[in-house]
Write an enzyme that holds these catalytic residues in place. Structure first.
Site, mmCIF file in Angstrom:
data_model
loop_
_atom_site.group_PDB
_atom_site.id
_atom_site.type_symbol
_atom_site.label_atom_id
_atom_site.label_comp_id
_atom_site.label_asym_id
_atom_site.label_seq_id
_atom_site.Cartn_x
_atom_site.Cartn_y
_atom_site.Cartn_z
ATOM 1 N N LEU A 1 0.851 -1.196 0.000
ATOM 2 C CA LEU A 1 0.000 0.000 0.000
ATOM 3 C C LEU A 1 0.882 1.239 0.000
ATOM 4 O O LEU A 1 1.650 1.464 0.929
ATOM 5 C CB LEU A 1 -0.897 -0.003 1.234
ATOM 6 C CG LEU A 1 -1.798 1.226 1.411
ATOM 7 C CD1 LEU A 1 -2.886 1.248 0.348
ATOM 8 C CD2 LEU A 1 -2.418 1.243 2.804
ATOM 9 N N HIS B 1 6.007 3.262 11.532
ATOM 10 C CA HIS B 1 6.587 4.462 10.933
ATOM 11 C C HIS B 1 5.531 5.572 10.977
ATOM 12 O O HIS B 1 4.343 5.310 10.768
ATOM 13 C CB HIS B 1 6.957 4.132 9.485
ATOM 14 C CG HIS B 1 7.741 5.171 8.774
ATOM 15 N ND1 HIS B 1 7.170 6.334 8.304
ATOM 16 C CD2 HIS B 1 9.054 5.237 8.425
ATOM 17 C CE1 HIS B 1 8.083 7.062 7.701
ATOM 18 N NE2 HIS B 1 9.241 6.417 7.765
#
Length: 344
Positions: A125, A229
């Site tokens: 993605l 992240h």
């Protein structure tokens, strides 16, 4: 209009541009044209029914139908780990105790695992940062659920998604630095690239086979176990709203969380339904954004449309019908976004 469609061979240059913007840690989208071309071919052969389940993988792109720009990609692996082992760490506990000394220690421990073998995986993605607006991220991520709902028999009962772990702009991963590098003797970016280009034999050859006490890692590495992240936080939130949960499995490279859900408990799959479509001018009103998908396996399309999610007859414009490759009287799949997910 933004539309999701199956990947095509002509998309390779657009995917190379996307890959150049990902930074380290998105293993399945390497900036390597041969690898991306092979991935596209594998997706095409999957749609054509030419591959065994162990090799099947679908790839979709987000396209601006007016300009042909491709600013996003997403994918589904049908069944992971049936050819090459699919590794992660299970974060468990080992207890060391002595009644005689009155000592009791419950120690967080990493166990090498293949527990998700055979699961379907949401992967790859990525949305160009310049296009992260107007619901594009929701459309890109959730379109896969519309495909899985329409073609449920193609997928397994459990769905997993590996989230990118904590890595800085220079490619520094605290988890890798404290653990992986000691066994692999290479930088994170090198290991990530090898894995992304299909050269995975080194993992089985060099992985530590014994449980690892997390207390032996640096504090910085311990702190990022199961964390994502910063750019991945929105993607994690999207999946968690759909029912995905972190069950104490993490990536072997960067320590990012693996989320999982039973496929039939995914909100968008469970609540999506088929309605008849008609051409016309959609009613005006403060309607929520909904995912609308056709049921055409080889020419699958998904768009966002503002409409009443409870309608039995969906009114779409000629342009929307064209984007969906549908005609009046066809049945389409409909589900609203989560209430808190805004597209404006």
């Amino acid at each position: 209009m933004m539309v999701i469609r199956p990947v095509e061979r002509s998309d390779v240059s657009a995917l190379m541009q996307l890959a150049s913007k990902t930074g380290d840690g998105l293993t399945s989208l390497p900036a390597n044209e041969a690898t991306l071309s092979a991935r596209i071919e594998r997706a095409i052969k999957t749609w054509q029914g030419e591959l065994p389940k162990s090799e099947q993988g679908y790839v979709f792109v987000l396209e601006d139908s007016e300009t042909g720009t491709v600013p996003g990609i997403c994918a589904i692996e049908v069944a992971v780990g049936l050819n090459d082992p699919w590794y992660n760490y299970r974060v468990g506990t080992l207890v060391h105790a002595s009644k005689e000394l009155n000592v009791y220690n419950a120690l967080p421990t990493l166990f090498l695992s293949n527990d998700h073998t055979g699961s379907s995986e949401l992967c790859t993605l990525f949305l160009d940062p310049d296009w992260r607006k107007e619901g594009n991220g929701y459309l890109l991520s959730k379109s896969r659920f519309m495909f899985m709902a329409a073609f449920r028999d193609k997928f397994n009962d459990k769905v997993v998604a590996e989230m990118r772990g904590v890595i800085d702009e220079h490619g520094y991963s605290p988890f890798w630095q404290s653990l992986g590098k000691r066994f692999f003797s290479m930088d994170f970016s090198r290991a990530d690239f090898l894995c992304g280009t299909g050269q995975k034999a080194f993992i089985a050859e060099l992985m530590p086979k014994h449980p690892i006490y997390t207390h032996f890692l640096s504090q910085e590495a311990q702190d990022v176990i199961g964390q994502v992240h910063p750019q991945t936080a929105p993607a994690r939130a999207v999946l968690e709203k759909e029912g995905f949960r972190y069950r104490n499995y993490i990536d072997i490279f960067d320590g990012g969380p693996t989320l999982e859900c039973d496929i039939d408990r995914v909100r968008a799959i469970r609540k999506s339904r088929l309605v008849e479509v008609a051409e016309g001018q959609p009613a005006q009103g403060d309607f929520p954004a909904c995912l609308v998908a056709n049921e055409n396996y080889h020419h699958f399309r998904v768009v966002l449309a503002r409409t009443d999610p409870a309608t039995e007859r969906l009114i779409l414009t000629a342009a929307q019908l064209d984007a969906l490759k549908c005609h009046a009287g066809d049945r389409v799949r409909l589900v609203r976004l989560c209430a808190e997910e805004k597209t404006a």
